[in-house]
Design an enzyme around this catalytic site. Structure first.
Site, PDB file in Angstrom:
ATOM      1  N   GLU A   1       1.705 -11.770   5.729  1.00  0.00           N
ATOM      2  CA  GLU A   1       0.664 -11.037   6.460  1.00  0.00           C
ATOM      3  C   GLU A   1       1.037 -11.211   7.928  1.00  0.00           C
ATOM      4  O   GLU A   1       0.857 -12.274   8.505  1.00  0.00           O
ATOM      5  CB  GLU A   1      -0.719 -11.632   6.186  1.00  0.00           C
ATOM      6  CG  GLU A   1      -1.183 -11.555   4.747  1.00  0.00           C
ATOM      7  CD  GLU A   1      -1.888 -10.231   4.385  1.00  0.00           C
ATOM      8  OE1 GLU A   1      -1.891  -9.306   5.229  1.00  0.00           O
ATOM      9  OE2 GLU A   1      -2.425 -10.149   3.269  1.00  0.00           O
TER      10      GLU A   1
ATOM     11  N   GLU B   1      -2.305   0.277   7.802  1.00  0.00           N
ATOM     12  CA  GLU B   1      -1.413  -0.772   7.308  1.00  0.00           C
ATOM     13  C   GLU B   1      -0.220  -0.171   6.562  1.00  0.00           C
ATOM     14  O   GLU B   1       0.915  -0.592   6.732  1.00  0.00           O
ATOM     15  CB  GLU B   1      -2.189  -1.724   6.382  1.00  0.00           C
ATOM     16  CG  GLU B   1      -1.362  -2.885   5.876  1.00  0.00           C
ATOM     17  CD  GLU B   1      -2.129  -3.766   4.897  1.00  0.00           C
ATOM     18  OE1 GLU B   1      -3.317  -3.515   4.660  1.00  0.00           O
ATOM     19  OE2 GLU B   1      -1.512  -4.717   4.364  1.00  0.00           O
TER      20      GLU B   1
ATOM     21  N   HIS C   1       0.833  -1.222   0.000  1.00  0.00           N
ATOM     22  CA  HIS C   1       0.000   0.000   0.000  1.00  0.00           C
ATOM     23  C   HIS C   1       0.867   1.271   0.000  1.00  0.00           C
ATOM     24  O   HIS C   1       2.015   1.220  -0.375  1.00  0.00           O
ATOM     25  CB  HIS C   1      -1.003  -0.057   1.155  1.00  0.00           C
ATOM     26  CG  HIS C   1      -1.698  -1.383   1.217  1.00  0.00           C
ATOM     27  ND1 HIS C   1      -2.738  -1.715   0.381  1.00  0.00           N
ATOM     28  CD2 HIS C   1      -1.441  -2.510   1.955  1.00  0.00           C
ATOM     29  CE1 HIS C   1      -3.112  -2.967   0.629  1.00  0.00           C
ATOM     30  NE2 HIS C   1      -2.333  -3.478   1.572  1.00  0.00           N
TER      31      HIS C   1
HETATM   32 ZN    ZN Z   1      -2.242  -5.301   2.483  1.00  0.00          ZN
END
Ligand code: ZN
Length: 339
Positions: free
Chosen positions: A297, A158, A144
């Protein structure tokens, strides 16, 4: 197939079985298993399966010990552990999510051929992957950025946390002697195509994409490797037709699995978080990268407990440390030099 023609390597086995399988397909009325040397190929739901007993023997682990639905093959650090009708398979200490569950066919516990070749083999014998040890640099991809905040958490977005981890990992890797390239080094929007373009310019690099999860009260860490051709993705990333396309990332199926193993082992150990396993997906950056790649993640921003950990600099330093360890583990595993 001639019984005396005993295949020596898994690749030979699979070549032989592919020929046998093609013969079976041209005679669909033939339902009998195909025998080739050590191996028996079974067909179930249109897919190829191999008996776990034979897998255990091939790797020198020994026979299958069953207890209810569960099974273990081997002992100590060299084990395969799972259950019938389950996709969870522990390969040694690594939790992997199979593309297809372990299935009992006529009373015989079997694993799909694609899971054996594309997961079990590179996880257990990464040193067999040709050309995998040529690594001198690492591309760190902070997920991102800019107008794309990613998952939004009460203690931060995030995009902020992924960049912080990337910068910390960059520092550790540079100090360990690696060349590091960041797909972004500030809070800016970078298109997925541009991230991959940066990565694909480097001939001897690893690609590590850093993300944090969201979704209800989900918890823990997971690591994604590119889905092999023909198997479903475990995330929402592309149309089902994509299953049958060979993407650039598929040229690195074996390296991807070995890198996912190295990354996930380090991430689980360093983070202390719940282990969600190694999974498969066709995320854009994984399918278009022509170098070995993974997407991690490192916890759920939607879960209050995970979020508090992610918001702590100490935790993000642990994730950064896991990335350095992952690169070192990978190089050691594939038989390359250690830095
Ligand atoms: Zn992500």
């Amino acid at each position: 197939m001639p019984y005396h023609d005993r295949p020596r390597t898994l690749r030979e086995v699979l070549r032989t079985l592919t020929l046998a399988s093609a013969a079976l397909l041209s005679h669909p009325a033939v339902a009998a298993p195909i025998q080739s040397g050590l191996w028996t190929l079974l067909k179930y739901a249109g897919r190829d399966y191999l008996p776990l007993e034979q897998v255990g023997r091939f790797y020198g682990f020994g026979g299958v010990q069953r207890s209810g639905a569960g099974f273990v093959i081997g002992s100590g650090d060299r084990t395969l552990r799972g259950a019938a009708d389950s996709s969870d398979l522990h390969i040694s200490r690594i939790k992997c999510i199979l593309s297809y569950p372990v299935t009992e066919i006529s009373g015989i516990l079997c694993i799909s051929r694609v899971d054996l070749v594309k997961l079990v083999e590179p996880v257990l014998r990464p040193f067999k992957i040709e050309g995998a040890s040529r690594v001198d640099s690492v591309v760190l991809d902070a997920g991102h950025g800019g107008s794309d905040c990613g998952a939004v958490g009460r203690l931060g977005d995030e995009k902020t946390f992924t960049l912080d981890v990337a910068l910390r990992a960059s520092d550790l890797l540079a100090r360990a002697g690696y060349k590091v390239v960041l797909t972004r080094s500030s809070d800016e929007y970078v298109a997925l195509e541009d991230r991959v373009r940066v990565a694909n310019r480097l001939p001897a690099a690893l690609f590590i994409s850093i993300h944090f999860n969201s979704g209800g009260l989900g918890t823990g860490v997971e690591t994604y490797a590119m889905s092999p051709r023909g198997v479903p993705s475990m995330s929402v990333d592309s149309a089902p037709v994509a299953e049958f396309v060979a993407y650039p990332g598929n040229a690195r199926d074996s390296e991807n699995a070995a890198l996912a193993t190295a990354t996930h082992a380090a991430l689980v150990a360093r983070s202390g978080m719940f282990d969600r396993g190694i999974k498969r997906s066709r995320f854009f950056v994984l399918r278009e990268a022509s170098l070995p790649g993974v997407l991690m993640e490192a916890g759920f921003l939607s879960n209050p407990e995970d979020m508090h950990r992610i918001a702590s600099p100490w935790y993000r330093q642990q994730v950064a440390g896991a990335i350095l360890e992952a690169v070192r583990n990978y190089r050691r595993a594939v038989g390359g030099q250690t830095v």
